[in-house]
Design a protein around this motif. Structure first.
Motif, PDB file in Angstrom:
ATOM      1  N   THR A 204       7.060   0.680 -16.235  1.00 40.02           N
ATOM      2  CA  THR A 204       7.844  -0.276 -15.460  1.00 40.02           C
ATOM      3  C   THR A 204       8.761   0.534 -14.552  1.00 40.02           C
ATOM      4  O   THR A 204       9.717   1.139 -15.041  1.00 40.02           O
ATOM      5  CB  THR A 204       8.693  -1.203 -16.352  1.00 40.02           C
ATOM      6  OG1 THR A 204       7.833  -1.914 -17.246  1.00 40.02           O
ATOM      7  CG2 THR A 204       9.463  -2.205 -15.505  1.00 40.02           C
ATOM      8  N   PRO A 205       8.488   0.589 -13.248  1.00 42.87           N
ATOM      9  CA  PRO A 205       9.320   1.405 -12.349  1.00 42.87           C
ATOM     10  C   PRO A 205      10.642   0.759 -11.956  1.00 42.87           C
ATOM     11  O   PRO A 205      11.483   1.401 -11.337  1.00 42.87           O
ATOM     12  CB  PRO A 205       8.424   1.604 -11.126  1.00 42.87           C
ATOM     13  CG  PRO A 205       7.512   0.429 -11.130  1.00 42.87           C
ATOM     14  CD  PRO A 205       7.296   0.045 -12.570  1.00 42.87           C
TER      15      PRO A 205
ATOM     16  N   HIS B 240       3.746  -2.215 -14.518  1.00 40.15           N
ATOM     17  CA  HIS B 240       4.433  -3.506 -14.572  1.00 40.15           C
ATOM     18  C   HIS B 240       5.389  -3.618 -13.400  1.00 40.15           C
ATOM     19  O   HIS B 240       6.402  -2.914 -13.332  1.00 40.15           O
ATOM     20  CB  HIS B 240       5.180  -3.633 -15.904  1.00 40.15           C
ATOM     21  CG  HIS B 240       6.180  -4.739 -15.928  1.00 40.15           C
ATOM     22  ND1 HIS B 240       7.384  -4.642 -16.605  1.00 40.15           N
ATOM     23  CD2 HIS B 240       6.175  -5.973 -15.350  1.00 40.15           C
ATOM     24  CE1 HIS B 240       8.069  -5.754 -16.439  1.00 40.15           C
ATOM     25  NE2 HIS B 240       7.363  -6.578 -15.684  1.00 40.15           N
ATOM     26  N   CYS B 241       5.097  -4.512 -12.465  1.00 42.49           N
ATOM     27  CA  CYS B 241       5.959  -4.758 -11.302  1.00 42.49           C
ATOM     28  C   CYS B 241       6.801  -6.007 -11.544  1.00 42.49           C
ATOM     29  O   CYS B 241       6.370  -6.945 -12.211  1.00 42.49           O
ATOM     30  CB  CYS B 241       5.125  -4.929 -10.043  1.00 42.49           C
ATOM     31  SG  CYS B 241       4.169  -3.450  -9.587  1.00 42.49           S
ATOM     32  N   LEU B 242       7.989  -6.012 -10.958  1.00 39.21           N
ATOM     33  CA  LEU B 242       8.901  -7.147 -11.148  1.00 39.21           C
ATOM     34  C   LEU B 242       8.692  -8.237 -10.116  1.00 39.21           C
ATOM     35  O   LEU B 242       9.089  -9.383 -10.329  1.00 39.21           O
ATOM     36  CB  LEU B 242      10.350  -6.664 -11.090  1.00 39.21           C
ATOM     37  CG  LEU B 242      10.724  -5.590 -12.119  1.00 39.21           C
ATOM     38  CD1 LEU B 242      12.162  -5.155 -11.923  1.00 39.21           C
ATOM     39  CD2 LEU B 242      10.512  -6.109 -13.531  1.00 39.21           C
ATOM     40  N   GLY B 243       8.096  -7.880  -8.955  1.00 41.91           N
ATOM     41  CA  GLY B 243       7.906  -8.863  -7.898  1.00 41.91           C
ATOM     42  C   GLY B 243       6.806  -8.453  -6.938  1.00 41.91           C
ATOM     43  O   GLY B 243       6.286  -7.329  -6.996  1.00 41.91           O
ATOM     44  N   GLN B 244       6.456  -9.355  -6.041  1.00 40.31           N
ATOM     45  CA  GLN B 244       5.330  -9.145  -5.140  1.00 40.31           C
ATOM     46  C   GLN B 244       5.574  -8.015  -4.146  1.00 40.31           C
ATOM     47  O   GLN B 244       4.640  -7.319  -3.758  1.00 40.31           O
ATOM     48  CB  GLN B 244       5.031 -10.440  -4.384  1.00 40.31           C
ATOM     49  CG  GLN B 244       3.697 -10.430  -3.639  1.00 40.31           C
ATOM     50  CD  GLN B 244       2.506 -10.185  -4.553  1.00 40.31           C
ATOM     51  OE1 GLN B 244       2.432 -10.759  -5.637  1.00 40.31           O
ATOM     52  NE2 GLN B 244       1.578  -9.326  -4.131  1.00 40.31           N
TER      53      GLN B 244
ATOM     54  N   VAL C  91       2.701  -0.769  -3.819  1.00 42.68           N
ATOM     55  CA  VAL C  91       1.891   0.026  -4.748  1.00 42.68           C
ATOM     56  C   VAL C  91       0.421  -0.017  -4.343  1.00 42.68           C
ATOM     57  O   VAL C  91      -0.286   1.000  -4.390  1.00 42.68           O
ATOM     58  CB  VAL C  91       2.065  -0.469  -6.201  1.00 42.68           C
ATOM     59  CG1 VAL C  91       1.018   0.164  -7.114  1.00 42.68           C
ATOM     60  CG2 VAL C  91       3.463  -0.136  -6.708  1.00 42.68           C
ATOM     61  N   VAL C  92      -0.054  -1.194  -3.933  1.00 38.19           N
ATOM     62  CA  VAL C  92      -1.446  -1.334  -3.498  1.00 38.19           C
ATOM     63  C   VAL C  92      -1.732  -0.435  -2.293  1.00 38.19           C
ATOM     64  O   VAL C  92      -2.807   0.155  -2.173  1.00 38.19           O
ATOM     65  CB  VAL C  92      -1.762  -2.810  -3.164  1.00 38.19           C
ATOM     66  CG1 VAL C  92      -3.110  -2.932  -2.471  1.00 38.19           C
ATOM     67  CG2 VAL C  92      -1.754  -3.644  -4.439  1.00 38.19           C
ATOM     68  N   LYS C  93      -0.749  -0.301  -1.405  1.00 33.97           N
ATOM     69  CA  LYS C  93      -0.907   0.595  -0.257  1.00 33.97           C
ATOM     70  C   LYS C  93      -0.930   2.057  -0.696  1.00 33.97           C
ATOM     71  O   LYS C  93      -1.709   2.866  -0.195  1.00 33.97           O
ATOM     72  CB  LYS C  93       0.246   0.392   0.740  1.00 33.97           C
ATOM     73  CG  LYS C  93       0.219  -0.929   1.482  1.00 33.97           C
ATOM     74  CD  LYS C  93       1.403  -1.017   2.429  1.00 33.97           C
ATOM     75  CE  LYS C  93       1.443  -2.366   3.145  1.00 33.97           C
ATOM     76  NZ  LYS C  93       2.634  -2.476   4.020  1.00 33.97           N
ATOM     77  N   LEU C  94      -0.062   2.391  -1.645  1.00 39.35           N
ATOM     78  CA  LEU C  94       0.054   3.778  -2.094  1.00 39.35           C
ATOM     79  C   LEU C  94      -1.114   4.189  -2.978  1.00 39.35           C
ATOM     80  O   LEU C  94      -1.680   5.267  -2.811  1.00 39.35           O
ATOM     81  CB  LEU C  94       1.368   3.965  -2.867  1.00 39.35           C
ATOM     82  CG  LEU C  94       2.665   3.827  -2.078  1.00 39.35           C
ATOM     83  CD1 LEU C  94       3.854   3.743  -3.031  1.00 39.35           C
ATOM     84  CD2 LEU C  94       2.841   5.002  -1.129  1.00 39.35           C
ATOM     85  N   SER C  95      -1.476   3.327  -3.929  1.00 37.92           N
ATOM     86  CA  SER C  95      -2.522   3.642  -4.906  1.00 37.92           C
ATOM     87  C   SER C  95      -3.274   2.371  -5.275  1.00 37.92           C
ATOM     88  O   SER C  95      -2.980   1.731  -6.300  1.00 37.92           O
ATOM     89  CB  SER C  95      -1.911   4.275  -6.162  1.00 37.92           C
ATOM     90  OG  SER C  95      -1.185   5.436  -5.858  1.00 37.92           O
ATOM     91  N   PRO C  96      -4.240   1.969  -4.457  1.00 37.24           N
ATOM     92  CA  PRO C  96      -4.945   0.701  -4.707  1.00 37.24           C
ATOM     93  C   PRO C  96      -5.688   0.647  -6.033  1.00 37.24           C
ATOM     94  O   PRO C  96      -6.015  -0.444  -6.512  1.00 37.24           O
ATOM     95  CB  PRO C  96      -5.917   0.606  -3.520  1.00 37.24           C
ATOM     96  CG  PRO C  96      -6.024   1.983  -2.975  1.00 37.24           C
ATOM     97  CD  PRO C  96      -4.727   2.649  -3.255  1.00 37.24           C
TER      98      PRO C  96
ATOM     99  N   VAL D 151       0.533  -5.363 -12.929  1.00 34.46           N
ATOM    100  CA  VAL D 151       0.808  -6.632 -13.604  1.00 34.46           C
ATOM    101  C   VAL D 151       2.193  -7.075 -13.160  1.00 34.46           C
ATOM    102  O   VAL D 151       3.137  -6.286 -13.206  1.00 34.46           O
ATOM    103  CB  VAL D 151       0.782  -6.473 -15.137  1.00 34.46           C
ATOM    104  CG1 VAL D 151       1.121  -7.798 -15.810  1.00 34.46           C
ATOM    105  CG2 VAL D 151      -0.575  -5.960 -15.605  1.00 34.46           C
ATOM    106  N   THR D 152       2.326  -8.324 -12.710  1.00 36.65           N
ATOM    107  CA  THR D 152       3.606  -8.816 -12.218  1.00 36.65           C
ATOM    108  C   THR D 152       4.258  -9.746 -13.234  1.00 36.65           C
ATOM    109  O   THR D 152       3.709 -10.789 -13.569  1.00 36.65           O
ATOM    110  CB  THR D 152       3.434  -9.575 -10.888  1.00 36.65           C
ATOM    111  OG1 THR D 152       2.733  -8.753  -9.958  1.00 36.65           O
ATOM    112  CG2 THR D 152       4.787  -9.951 -10.302  1.00 36.65           C
ATOM    113  N   ILE D 153       5.429  -9.332 -13.734  1.00 31.76           N
ATOM    114  CA  ILE D 153       6.220 -10.159 -14.653  1.00 31.76           C
ATOM    115  C   ILE D 153       7.685  -9.981 -14.269  1.00 31.76           C
ATOM    116  O   ILE D 153       8.219  -8.890 -14.384  1.00 31.76           O
ATOM    117  CB  ILE D 153       6.031  -9.738 -16.125  1.00 31.76           C
ATOM    118  CG1 ILE D 153       4.546  -9.683 -16.506  1.00 31.76           C
ATOM    119  CG2 ILE D 153       6.790 -10.693 -17.052  1.00 31.76           C
ATOM    120  CD1 ILE D 153       4.285  -9.110 -17.889  1.00 31.76           C
TER     121      ILE D 153
END
Length: 278
Positions: free
Chosen positions: A115-116, A151-155, A161-166, A171-173
């Motif tokens: 969780t970053p 684990h990402c906190l928001g969109q 992250v998708v741009k950096l490492s697709p 997981v978004t929670i």
């Protein structure tokens, strides 16, 4: 299977760092749900536990090395002893100790998630941009690729992250809220009957946009002749610079810097605000 939260610090909820509070709440909730959970902290003062509140889960503290690229031998041995016994949950980003830990996880086939806490969203990556992107390409990306999940906190964080490492499994929670912490006895603090605008958090000018908040409030007071006050709750970081900015904008008598507040005192201040800025 044991769940081990790994964090820099001691997960002390009575600190300004929000990650401490999140980790403590997660561990508390998991323990209450019957999970086998522990918190492991990496800290320069592992023997100083006098101000740690009592909590139902096990806390293990390990010494932080002055050289960031080295782990406490006791932590290395403790991680290895968890092979086939635990999953690790790492909290934070761009932490060299976590990269070293992930190499031990890999060698011993120990699963881990990360969780970053917002470290990888676009705005955060702009702060020290060149160093961060270089470090990310050399180290962080490898750790993320091998994680069971990010684990990402928001969109906004997912998008970056998708741009950096697709290839990373995201997981978004969103963060949760312990409703019992919102129970307090209300006291009327605002005697002026003028609107109070407020903020609570670290006094980080850039990441929290507090320079813009002060500029906007000054515009409201001077150009729009607006009534009211601005309350800022939090400490350290850029607080002295922000105080000087308020003075330079001619709004210092309308702005109160409360410093760090916790528990009932903090909730009372928030409840006396008419508008909350975050």
């Amino acid at each position: 299977m044991k769940i081990i939260h790994l964090v820099l610090g001691k997960a002390n909820p009575n600190r300004m760092n929000g990650v401490n509070k999140v980790v403590n709440n997660l561990a508390m909730t998991m323990k209450q749900a019957g999970k086998d959970v522990e918190v492991w902290g990496i800290t320069p003062t592992p023997d100083d536990i006098a101000d740690l509140p009592e909590r139902p889960y096990t806390t293990r503290l390990f010494a932080a090395s002055p050289k960031k690229w080295k782990l406490d031998r006791q932590l290395v041995d403790a991680i290895k002893s968890m092979k086939n016994k635990a999953v690790f949950h790492l909290h934070g980003g761009f932490i060299t100790e976590f990269f070293l830990a992930h190499r031990i996880f890999k060698k011993n086939k120990i699963e881990y998630i990360i969780t970053p806490h917002g470290c990888y969203n676009a705005a955060s990556m702009e702060n020290g941009k060149q160093k961060k992107y270089t470090y990310y390409r050399l180290f962080e990306r490898l750790m993320l690729r091998r994680s069971k999940a990010l684990h990402c906190l928001g969109q906004s964080e997912v998008n970056n992250v998708v741009k950096l490492s697709p290839e990373v499994n995201t997981v978004t929670i969103p963060n949760g809220q312990d409703m019992s912490e919102l129970e307090f006895n209300f006291k009327n603090i605002n005697q002026e009957k003028a609107p109070v605008f407020g903020f609570v958090g670290r006094m980080d000018k850039k990441m929290k946009g507090l320079d813009l908040l002060l500029d906007g409030f000054a515009h409201y007071k001077h150009k729009m002749h607006g009534d009211g006050y601005l309350w800022l709750i939090g400490g350290s970081y850029d607080i002295d610079e922000l105080k000087q900015r308020a003075k330079g904008l001619g709004i210092e008598k309308y702005v109160t810097f409360w410093g760090p507040k916790f528990g009932e005192e903090k909730l009372n201040l928030i409840s006396n605000m008419d508008a909350f800025y975050h």
